[in-house]
Motif scaffolding. Structure first.
Motif, short mmCIF file in Angstrom:
data_model
loop_
_atom_site.label_atom_id
_atom_site.label_comp_id
_atom_site.label_asym_id
_atom_site.label_seq_id
_atom_site.Cartn_x
_atom_site.Cartn_y
_atom_site.Cartn_z
N ASN A 63 6.23 -1.61 4.82
CA ASN A 63 5.43 -1.86 3.74
C ASN A 63 4.82 -0.51 3.01
OD1 ASN A 63 3.35 -2.02 4.97
ND2 ASN A 63 3.08 -4.29 4.57
N TRP A 64 4.57 0.49 4.10
CA TRP A 64 3.76 1.57 3.50
C TRP A 64 3.92 2.85 4.47
CZ3 TRP A 64 -0.15 5.09 4.88
CH2 TRP A 64 -1.02 5.40 3.78
N GLY A 81 -4.31 9.46 0.09
CA GLY A 81 -3.73 10.54 -0.24
C GLY A 81 -2.05 10.23 -0.71
N PRO A 82 -1.23 10.80 -0.95
CA PRO A 82 0.11 10.57 -1.42
C PRO A 82 0.69 9.42 -0.45
CG PRO A 82 -0.07 12.71 -1.77
CD PRO A 82 -1.45 12.37 -0.86
N PHE A 83 1.49 8.58 -1.21
CA PHE A 83 2.10 7.62 -0.14
C PHE A 83 3.20 6.87 -0.84
CE2 PHE A 83 -1.08 4.96 -2.85
CZ PHE A 83 -0.24 3.78 -2.80
N GLN A 84 4.08 5.91 -0.18
CA GLN A 84 4.77 5.14 -0.90
C GLN A 84 4.75 3.75 -0.03
OE1 GLN A 84 8.09 6.40 -2.84
NE2 GLN A 84 6.33 8.01 -3.08
N GLY A 85 4.91 2.93 -1.34
CA GLY A 85 4.81 1.59 -0.78
C GLY A 85 3.80 0.48 -1.73
N LYS A 86 3.44 -0.46 -1.00
CA LYS A 86 2.28 -1.35 -1.39
C LYS A 86 1.03 -0.67 -1.65
CE LYS A 86 4.29 -5.40 0.03
NZ LYS A 86 3.97 -6.82 0.78
N PRO A 87 0.10 -1.02 -2.68
CA PRO A 87 -1.18 -0.50 -2.64
C PRO A 87 -1.95 -0.61 -1.58
CG PRO A 87 -0.85 -2.00 -4.75
CD PRO A 87 0.32 -2.08 -3.55
N ALA A 88 -3.16 0.33 -1.28
CA ALA A 88 -3.50 0.65 0.15
C ALA A 88 -5.18 0.94 -0.25
CB ALA A 88 -3.03 1.91 0.76
N CYS A 89 -5.93 0.69 0.77
CA CYS A 89 -7.26 0.97 0.52
C CYS A 89 -7.60 2.54 0.32
CB CYS A 89 -7.98 0.72 1.86
SG CYS A 89 -7.77 -1.06 2.58
N THR A 90 -8.75 2.62 -0.76
CA THR A 90 -8.71 4.00 -1.36
C THR A 90 -9.53 4.80 -0.52
OG1 THR A 90 -10.44 3.23 -2.58
CG2 THR A 90 -8.45 3.30 -3.62
N ASP A 124 -3.46 -4.43 3.64
CA ASP A 124 -2.36 -5.52 2.95
C ASP A 124 -1.95 -6.53 4.27
OD1 ASP A 124 0.12 -6.61 2.22
OD2 ASP A 124 1.35 -4.74 2.67
N SER A 125 -2.10 -7.75 3.61
CA SER A 125 -1.95 -8.75 4.63
C SER A 125 -0.66 -8.96 5.39
CB SER A 125 -2.46 -10.10 3.97
OG SER A 125 -1.44 -10.48 3.00
N ALA A 126 0.22 -8.24 4.76
CA ALA A 126 1.58 -8.22 5.21
C ALA A 126 1.73 -7.41 6.30
CB ALA A 126 2.56 -7.83 4.17
#
Length: 131
Positions: A63-64, A81-90, A124-126
């Motif tokens: 998922n990330w 930084g740059p990522f792909q997937g679900k939103p993440a902690c900033t 992300d709880s998943a």
């Protein structure tokens, strides 16, 4: 082929072969490009989509994939930084969660079950595992 990767000498192993090919693709993406944002964006996309599409990881959802970077203005803080997937902690403080623990120890941390990791940050709880 990227035979220089320690621990991946058995090219008959599908998992090892996948990671060797991924490392070769990463090296090709980085060749000739010096911009950190460009490189981390491309690598996160390559890793994320490769992990989603490979039969080696069938039944193991991703998922990330991405990067947390050190903040020069706040040396004890990681920023997204740059990522792909679900939103993440900033932001993640050094020593907190899997990424903060890895940053404070300057070593990779592999966690198979994040629910067993003391201080896990559930961006992300998943999420079930992290590297």
């Amino acid at each position: 082929m990227a035979s220089f990767i320690p621990g991946f000498n058995n090219t008959l192993n599908p998992k090892a072969k996948f990671y060797m090919e991924l490392a070769s693709q990463c090296a090709a993406l980085l060749a000739g490009q010096r911009n950190a944002v460009t490189n981390t964006a491309n690598i996160s996309s390559l890793v994320y989509h490769s992990m989603l599409e490979t039969p080696v990881r069938q039944g193991k959802p991703v998922n990330w994939a991405g990067f947390y970077l050190c903040d020069r203005a706040k040396p004890d803080l990681l920023v997204l930084g740059p990522f792909q997937g679900k939103p993440a902690c900033t932001e993640i403080k050094f020593g907190r969660g899997v990424c903060g623990t890895a940053a404070s120890s300057a070593a990779s941390v592999v966690v198979k079950d994040v629910h067993e990791f003391p201080g896990h940050i559930a961006c992300d709880s998943a999420s079930q595992s992290e590297i």
